[in-house]
Design a protein around this motif. Structure first.
Motif, mmCIF file in Angstrom:
data_model
loop_
_atom_site.group_PDB
_atom_site.id
_atom_site.type_symbol
_atom_site.label_atom_id
_atom_site.label_comp_id
_atom_site.label_asym_id
_atom_site.label_seq_id
_atom_site.Cartn_x
_atom_site.Cartn_y
_atom_site.Cartn_z
ATOM 1 N N SER A 223 0.812 -1.223 0.000
ATOM 2 C CA SER A 223 0.000 0.000 0.000
ATOM 3 C C SER A 223 0.843 1.268 0.000
ATOM 4 C CB SER A 223 -0.936 0.001 1.203
ATOM 5 O OG SER A 223 -0.206 -0.028 2.416
ATOM 6 N N ASN A 224 2.094 1.167 0.399
ATOM 7 C CA ASN A 224 2.962 2.342 0.359
ATOM 8 C C ASN A 224 3.197 2.837 -1.062
ATOM 9 O OD1 ASN A 224 3.797 2.860 3.175
ATOM 10 N ND2 ASN A 224 4.650 0.791 3.055
ATOM 11 N N TYR A 225 2.949 1.978 -2.053
ATOM 12 C CA TYR A 225 3.196 2.328 -3.449
ATOM 13 C C TYR A 225 1.901 2.240 -4.269
ATOM 14 C CZ TYR A 225 7.461 0.797 -1.214
ATOM 15 O OH TYR A 225 8.467 0.620 -0.290
ATOM 16 N N ALA A 226 0.791 2.471 -3.599
ATOM 17 C CA ALA A 226 -0.521 2.373 -4.248
ATOM 18 C C ALA A 226 -0.653 3.391 -5.368
ATOM 19 C CB ALA A 226 -1.620 2.590 -3.221
ATOM 20 N N LEU A 227 -1.439 3.052 -6.372
ATOM 21 C CA LEU A 227 -1.750 3.993 -7.440
ATOM 22 C C LEU A 227 -2.413 5.229 -6.847
ATOM 23 C CD1 LEU A 227 -3.242 1.543 -10.102
ATOM 24 C CD2 LEU A 227 -0.944 2.529 -10.097
ATOM 25 N N ALA A 228 -2.066 6.396 -7.361
ATOM 26 C CA ALA A 228 -2.738 7.622 -6.933
ATOM 27 C C ALA A 228 -4.232 7.503 -7.214
ATOM 28 C CB ALA A 228 -2.155 8.823 -7.670
ATOM 29 N N THR A 229 -5.032 8.151 -6.406
ATOM 30 C CA THR A 229 -6.487 8.071 -6.576
ATOM 31 C C THR A 229 -6.903 8.522 -7.962
ATOM 32 O OG1 THR A 229 -6.796 8.491 -4.213
ATOM 33 C CG2 THR A 229 -8.702 8.820 -5.644
ATOM 34 N N ASN A 230 -6.295 9.591 -8.441
ATOM 35 C CA ASN A 230 -6.595 10.133 -9.765
ATOM 36 C C ASN A 230 -5.329 10.137 -10.614
ATOM 37 O OD1 ASN A 230 -9.399 11.012 -9.165
ATOM 38 N ND2 ASN A 230 -8.358 12.394 -7.744
ATOM 39 N N TYR A 231 -5.455 9.726 -11.865
ATOM 40 C CA TYR A 231 -4.309 9.686 -12.768
ATOM 41 C C TYR A 231 -3.609 11.029 -12.822
ATOM 42 C CZ TYR A 231 -1.728 9.318 -17.196
ATOM 43 O OH TYR A 231 -0.748 9.320 -18.164
ATOM 44 N N GLY A 232 -4.391 12.110 -12.901
ATOM 45 C CA GLY A 232 -3.826 13.433 -13.045
ATOM 46 C C GLY A 232 -3.020 13.905 -11.853
ATOM 47 N N ASP A 233 -3.190 13.268 -10.692
ATOM 48 C CA ASP A 233 -2.427 13.672 -9.512
ATOM 49 C C ASP A 233 -0.924 13.529 -9.732
ATOM 50 O OD1 ASP A 233 -4.758 14.239 -8.186
ATOM 51 O OD2 ASP A 233 -4.765 12.408 -6.962
ATOM 52 N N ASN A 234 -0.534 12.627 -10.614
ATOM 53 C CA ASN A 234 0.893 12.412 -10.884
ATOM 54 C C ASN A 234 1.546 13.590 -11.588
ATOM 55 O OD1 ASN A 234 1.278 9.549 -9.995
ATOM 56 N ND2 ASN A 234 -0.309 9.187 -11.533
ATOM 57 N N PHE A 235 0.736 14.475 -12.135
ATOM 58 C CA PHE A 235 1.267 15.551 -12.973
ATOM 59 C C PHE A 235 0.799 16.924 -12.478
ATOM 60 C CE2 PHE A 235 0.193 11.692 -15.357
ATOM 61 C CZ PHE A 235 1.482 11.192 -15.535
ATOM 62 N N LYS A 236 0.673 17.038 -11.158
ATOM 63 C CA LYS A 236 0.332 18.307 -10.530
ATOM 64 C C LYS A 236 1.394 18.647 -9.490
ATOM 65 C CE LYS A 236 -4.680 17.682 -11.028
ATOM 66 N NZ LYS A 236 -5.964 17.494 -10.292
ATOM 67 N N VAL A 237 1.665 19.934 -9.348
ATOM 68 C CA VAL A 237 2.685 20.384 -8.402
ATOM 69 C C VAL A 237 2.357 19.912 -6.991
ATOM 70 C CG1 VAL A 237 3.682 22.420 -7.292
ATOM 71 C CG2 VAL A 237 3.394 22.366 -9.783
ATOM 72 N N ALA A 238 1.115 20.047 -6.570
ATOM 73 C CA ALA A 238 0.740 19.772 -5.184
ATOM 74 C C ALA A 238 0.733 18.292 -4.846
ATOM 75 C CB ALA A 238 -0.629 20.380 -4.883
ATOM 76 N N THR A 239 0.553 17.429 -5.846
ATOM 77 C CA THR A 239 0.347 16.004 -5.573
ATOM 78 C C THR A 239 1.330 15.088 -6.293
ATOM 79 O OG1 THR A 239 -1.332 15.978 -7.338
ATOM 80 C CG2 THR A 239 -2.120 16.280 -5.074
ATOM 81 N N GLY A 240 2.367 15.656 -6.892
ATOM 82 C CA GLY A 240 3.301 14.839 -7.669
ATOM 83 C C GLY A 240 4.033 13.806 -6.843
ATOM 84 N N ASN A 241 4.357 14.143 -5.588
ATOM 85 C CA ASN A 241 5.053 13.173 -4.728
ATOM 86 C C ASN A 241 4.044 12.328 -3.959
ATOM 87 O OD1 ASN A 241 7.745 13.662 -5.346
ATOM 88 N ND2 ASN A 241 7.932 15.326 -3.869
ATOM 89 N N ASN A 242 3.280 11.541 -4.702
ATOM 90 C CA ASN A 242 2.287 10.666 -4.072
ATOM 91 C C ASN A 242 2.832 9.245 -3.987
ATOM 92 O OD1 ASN A 242 1.408 9.124 -6.597
ATOM 93 N ND2 ASN A 242 1.025 11.239 -7.232
ATOM 94 N N SER A 243 2.043 8.324 -3.470
ATOM 95 C CA SER A 243 2.509 6.954 -3.247
ATOM 96 C C SER A 243 2.905 6.248 -4.539
ATOM 97 C CB SER A 243 1.426 6.149 -2.528
ATOM 98 O OG SER A 243 0.201 6.134 -3.271
ATOM 99 N N GLU A 244 2.302 6.635 -5.646
ATOM 100 C CA GLU A 244 2.594 5.985 -6.929
ATOM 101 C C GLU A 244 3.938 6.394 -7.513
ATOM 102 O OE1 GLU A 244 0.677 5.776 -11.447
ATOM 103 O OE2 GLU A 244 -0.510 6.519 -9.769
ATOM 104 N N MET A 245 4.410 7.581 -7.147
ATOM 105 C CA MET A 245 5.609 8.128 -7.769
ATOM 106 C C MET A 245 6.845 7.496 -7.143
ATOM 107 S SD MET A 245 6.302 10.099 -10.323
ATOM 108 C CE MET A 245 4.819 11.097 -10.518
#
Length: 491
Positions: A240-262
């Motif tokens: 779960s530490n490397y779970a997919l981000a809730t939204n695909y677009g979260d990977n490409f936003k300044v505020a949410t780029g460092n999420n579990s998926e990255m």
């Protein structure tokens, strides 16, 4: 504990002094430190490791040049004013081509810095044991990552380890691809043993066990060790530490780029410690340099109703928030009529937001590699769970894959990872496995939004096997080695 943001500034001023090589690996030292007076305590160790991360900001490395190699693919066409990038795209490059040679230095500079950490950090006594292990794990990972990029681009390259540094033994011949793979495997296993599973907010962006296992999965896929790829990949996708981000677009936003998926991203900071990756992707009339254009073939690959299309691609008529207002994208902004929207962000005050992270490896990539390995080993349907995890995250409205084949897997990788420097290497891997004929794909023209052949870089290209699986060793490195380095076959 110092945050990644804060230590980026320290690394920018001090880290270039950490190397001690007298060879083709040299970078001119800056600052007042040397290996003789630097490695004293925990702060030195942490800042020294940050110096490794800082190499990723380099324009001739992951700041830009590594992504030029995907211009070979059918997904994008070169833009900008670098005539030598055309040689990469049409396979007319030679050992002196700029794009072929400039990244070599920064891969070995990363290796150099990692070797210094592995030599000197074990000798530091004034350091927390967990921090020491983490620093050593980070060094092992980045040495592996550098050899990984050397493997993908050149196939064979010299291996420089701690022992070579201590003996000043830098002028070494290249090793075989399998020897290079074995070194990467060894470093990644060491990294996975030493690195933590996750980090608190202050250290978001550092590499983790999941980063090491993710790259190990990618290595085993390239190595055609499919069973081992599944084992390594499952350590990512079941955690779960490397779970997919809730939204695909979260990977490409300044505020949410460092999420579990990255699993790995370049940690850029607007104003200081930033990369020009975003500048190279944004349209020229909106503060960018327009060097990478998606093709119609890629855009048409998206299914109707797939929200990833609008997140990834700027298309004629799209309304784009450029910070100071809403602008309309026009086909004339690009030779293909498209830009990558996923790699663009603007500040409300105007100008590009350089805090947008550069994605280098995501969990979604690993889900799809596990799916591929399962399909290739066990047949249609074996990878459905992993493919559908990625699809359903994109949109619950996307029809689930049932008895998914390699065609389904290839489609999903193409749309999920577009622009992330995976397509050319995917096609090479599938060609080597006899699943496609890459020469046929590259012989077709690259098309613009209106179906016409793109005026620059759009012509069909001749891919020669096995020559074009790899690029030539830079001639300047062969010359500096006085012949110790030998050129790759066919060059």
């Amino acid at each position: 504990m110092q945050s990644m943001r804060n230590i980026l500034f320290i690394g920018m001023t001090a880290s270039l002094a950490l190397g001690a090589c007298k060879s083709v690996l040299d970078v001119n030292p800056q600052g007042n430190y040397s290996t003789g007076n630097y490695w004293r305590n925990q702060s030195d160790a942490v800042d020294g490791v940050t110096g490794i991360y800082n190499v990723l900001l380099e324009e001739d490395y992951t700041g830009f040049n590594e992504f030029v190699f995907d211009n070979c693919s059918d997904d994008q066409v070169r833009g900008g004013d670098h005539d030598y990038d055309a040689a990469i795209e049409d396979f007319s490059y030679d050992p002196s081509t700029y794009s072929v040679r400039v990244g070599w230095r920064w891969k070995y500079e990363t290796i150099n810095r990692a070797n210094n950490v592995l030599i000197y950090v074990p000798k530091i006594t004034n350091i927390d044991a967990a921090i020491k292990n983490r620093c050593l794990g980070e060094a092992h990972f980045f040495r592996a990552f550098s050899y990984w990029r050397l493997l993908l681009i050149y196939g064979e390259a010299p291996i420089i380890t701690e022992d070579d540094v201590l003996k000043a033994n830098y002028n070494k011949p290249k090793v075989t691809a399998d020897e290079l793979r074995a070194q990467i495997e060894s470093d990644l296993n060491a990294a996975a043993d030493l690195l933590p599973e996750s980090y608190g907010d202050a250290d978001k962006g550092r590499v983790s066990k999941g980063t090491a296992y993710g790259l190990l999965c990618k290595l085993y896929m390239e190595w055609n060790k499919l069973d081992q790829a599944i084992v390594a990949g499952n350590k990512v996708i079941t955690n779960s530490n490397y779970a997919l981000a809730t939204n695909y677009g979260d990977n490409f936003k300044v505020a949410t780029g460092n999420n579990s998926e990255m699993l790995l991203a370049v940690q850029t900071v607007d104003g200081a410690g930033y990369s020009d990756f975003i500048t190279y992707h944004a349209p020229r009339n909106w503060n960018g340099w327009s060097f990478f254009y998606p093709t119609k073939g890629l855009v048409d690959e998206f299914e109707a109703g797939d929200p990833r299309k609008d997140i990834c691609i700027m298309k004629p008529g799209d309304k784009v928030n450029i910070g100071t207002g809403i602008a309309t994208y026009e086909a004339s902004a690009s030779w293909s009529g498209y830009h990558y929207a996923k790699f663009c962000s603007w500040k409300p005050s105007g100008g590009l937001d350089y805090s947008l992270k550069t994605p280098l490896m995501r969990s979604a990539d690993i889900y799809l590699l596990v799916a591929e390995a399962k399909i290739r080993l066990h047949g249609a349907g074996a990878g459905d769970a992993e493919i559908n995890a990625v699809r359903s995250r994109a949109s619950k409205a996307l029809k689930p894959v049932v008895n998914g084949t390699m065609a389904n897997l290839m489609h999903e990788r193409r749309v999920e990872l577009c622009g992330e420097n995976e397509r050319h290497q995917d096609l090479i891997r599938w060609d080597k496995a006899g699943l496609i004929n890459i020469a046929d794909i590259y012989a077709k023209p690259k098309l613009a939004y209106d179906g016409t052949e793109i005026s620059r870089g759009g012509k069909g290209r001749k891919f020669s096997k096995p020559k074009n699986y790899y690029f030539p060793i830079p001639q300047q490195e062969i010359d500096r080695s006085k012949g110790t380095l030998k050129q790759n076959p066919n060059f």
